[in-house]
Design an enzyme around this catalytic site. Structure first.
Site, short mmCIF file in Angstrom:
data_model
loop_
_atom_site.label_atom_id
_atom_site.label_comp_id
_atom_site.label_asym_id
_atom_site.label_seq_id
_atom_site.Cartn_x
_atom_site.Cartn_y
_atom_site.Cartn_z
N GLU A 1 -9.95 -10.63 -6.66
CA GLU A 1 -8.97 -9.54 -6.58
C GLU A 1 -7.88 -9.67 -7.65
OE1 GLU A 1 -9.51 -8.44 -1.84
OE2 GLU A 1 -7.64 -9.38 -2.49
N LYS B 1 0.83 -1.19 0.00
CA LYS B 1 0.00 0.00 0.00
C LYS B 1 0.88 1.26 0.00
CE LYS B 1 -3.05 -1.74 3.34
NZ LYS B 1 -4.36 -1.77 4.06
N TYR C 1 -12.43 -2.54 -2.25
CA TYR C 1 -12.93 -2.55 -0.86
C TYR C 1 -14.47 -2.53 -0.83
CZ TYR C 1 -8.30 -1.98 1.27
OH TYR C 1 -7.01 -2.18 1.71
N THR D 1 -4.58 -7.40 11.24
CA THR D 1 -4.98 -6.10 10.66
C THR D 1 -4.39 -4.92 11.44
OG1 THR D 1 -7.06 -7.09 9.94
CG2 THR D 1 -7.00 -4.68 10.08
N HIS E 1 -1.85 -5.21 1.78
CA HIS E 1 -3.14 -5.90 1.70
C HIS E 1 -2.87 -7.31 1.19
CE1 HIS E 1 -7.18 -7.07 0.54
NE2 HIS E 1 -6.62 -7.54 -0.56
N ASN F 1 -1.07 -0.01 7.48
CA ASN F 1 -0.51 -1.33 7.81
C ASN F 1 0.21 -1.97 6.63
OD1 ASN F 1 -2.74 -1.92 6.35
ND2 ASN F 1 -3.85 -2.98 7.99
P1 ADP Z 1 -7.22 -6.73 6.41
O1 ADP Z 1 -6.55 -5.68 5.55
O2 ADP Z 1 -6.29 -7.23 7.50
O3 ADP Z 1 -7.82 -7.86 5.60
P2 ADP Z 1 -9.88 -5.51 6.79
O4 ADP Z 1 -10.28 -6.08 5.46
O5 ADP Z 1 -10.78 -5.74 7.94
O6 ADP Z 1 -8.41 -6.03 7.21
O7 ADP Z 1 -9.70 -3.94 6.65
C1 ADP Z 1 -9.15 -3.37 5.50
C2 ADP Z 1 -8.23 -2.24 5.90
O8 ADP Z 1 -8.99 -1.21 6.54
C3 ADP Z 1 -7.17 -2.57 6.93
O9 ADP Z 1 -6.04 -3.22 6.35
C4 ADP Z 1 -6.82 -1.20 7.46
O10 ADP Z 1 -5.90 -0.52 6.61
C5 ADP Z 1 -8.17 -0.48 7.41
N1 ADP Z 1 -8.87 -0.42 8.70
C6 ADP Z 1 -9.41 -1.46 9.38
N2 ADP Z 1 -9.99 -1.05 10.53
C7 ADP Z 1 -9.81 0.30 10.58
C8 ADP Z 1 -10.16 1.33 11.52
N3 ADP Z 1 -10.83 1.05 12.65
N4 ADP Z 1 -9.81 2.61 11.24
C9 ADP Z 1 -9.15 2.90 10.10
N5 ADP Z 1 -8.79 1.99 9.17
C10 ADP Z 1 -9.10 0.69 9.39
#
Ligand code: ADP
Length: 162
Positions: free
Chosen positions: A140, A10, A50, A95, A129, A126
């Site tokens: 995807e 990212k 998303y 996450t 993805h 983070n």
């Molecule tokens: P992952 O990326 O681990 O599969 P999710 O699909 O649940 O997790 O969420 C997508 C992305 O949304 C996360 O990687 C993170 O960058 C962002 N995210 C998740 N929760 C929050 C939050 N509470 N506030 C801001 N960004 C968030």
């Protein structure tokens, strides 16, 4: 089972010059890069990627994620390997980086928490993805890559699979 999966480095991964570090971790476990490109995602692509986030995390997180993913270029990678969907997820980590174990990409290179992000209305940066399921990986990979952008070749780690 040999699977294909999508990983995105990212915007913060590029901004922090961690592309080589992140890629090399995946290469070292023997995953094969079968597609890779740098791309400036537009809102349409980010929204398709998303599509289920609004339902999962709400409007505020959705908006901040779209801005996060479209703010500057990302690196899209399609990996192929045995159980690659789980392997890549395991290497990426939880996450929320404060919960991600040391040794994972998120655990080693970030530390923001869900609590902090919600309280300060900021994104959870983070770095990576990774597709979460077989179904998600299929859709995807199709979203980010055309057939012509995915390549067939052999890497040495495949010798150990025979
Ligand atoms: P992952 O990326 O681990 O599969 P999710 O699909 O649940 O997790 O969420 C997508 C992305 O949304 C996360 O990687 C993170 O960058 C962002 N995210 C998740 N929760 C929050 C939050 N509470 N506030 C801001 N960004 C968030």
């Amino acid at each position: 089972m040999i699977q294909r999966t999508l990983a995105l480095i990212k915007t913060d991964g590029l901004q922090r010059s961690l592309v080589g570090e992140i890629l090399s971790r995946f290469e070292k476990v023997g995953l094969k890069i079968i597609g890779m490109k740098m791309i400036q995602a537009n809102k349409d692509l980010a929204t398709k990627h998303y599509c289920d986030i609004k339902e999962k995390h709400g409007e505020r997180v959705f908006e901040s994620l779209i801005n996060y993913l479209t703010g500057s270029p990302v690196i899209a990678i399609c990996f192929e390997g045995v159980d690659s969907i789980n392997v890549v997820r395991k290497m990426v980590g939880s996450t929320y980086p404060n919960e991600a174990l040391p040794g994972t990409i998120r655990g080693d290179f970030a530390h923001i928490s869900k609590h902090y992000a919600n309280g300060n209305k900021v994104k959870v940066s983070n770095l990576v993805h990774a597709s979460a399921s077989l179904e998600e990986a299929k859709s995807e990979v199709d979203l980010w890559f055309s057939n012509e952008e995915l390549h067939e070749y052999k890497i040495t780690s495949e010798v150990h699979l025979r």
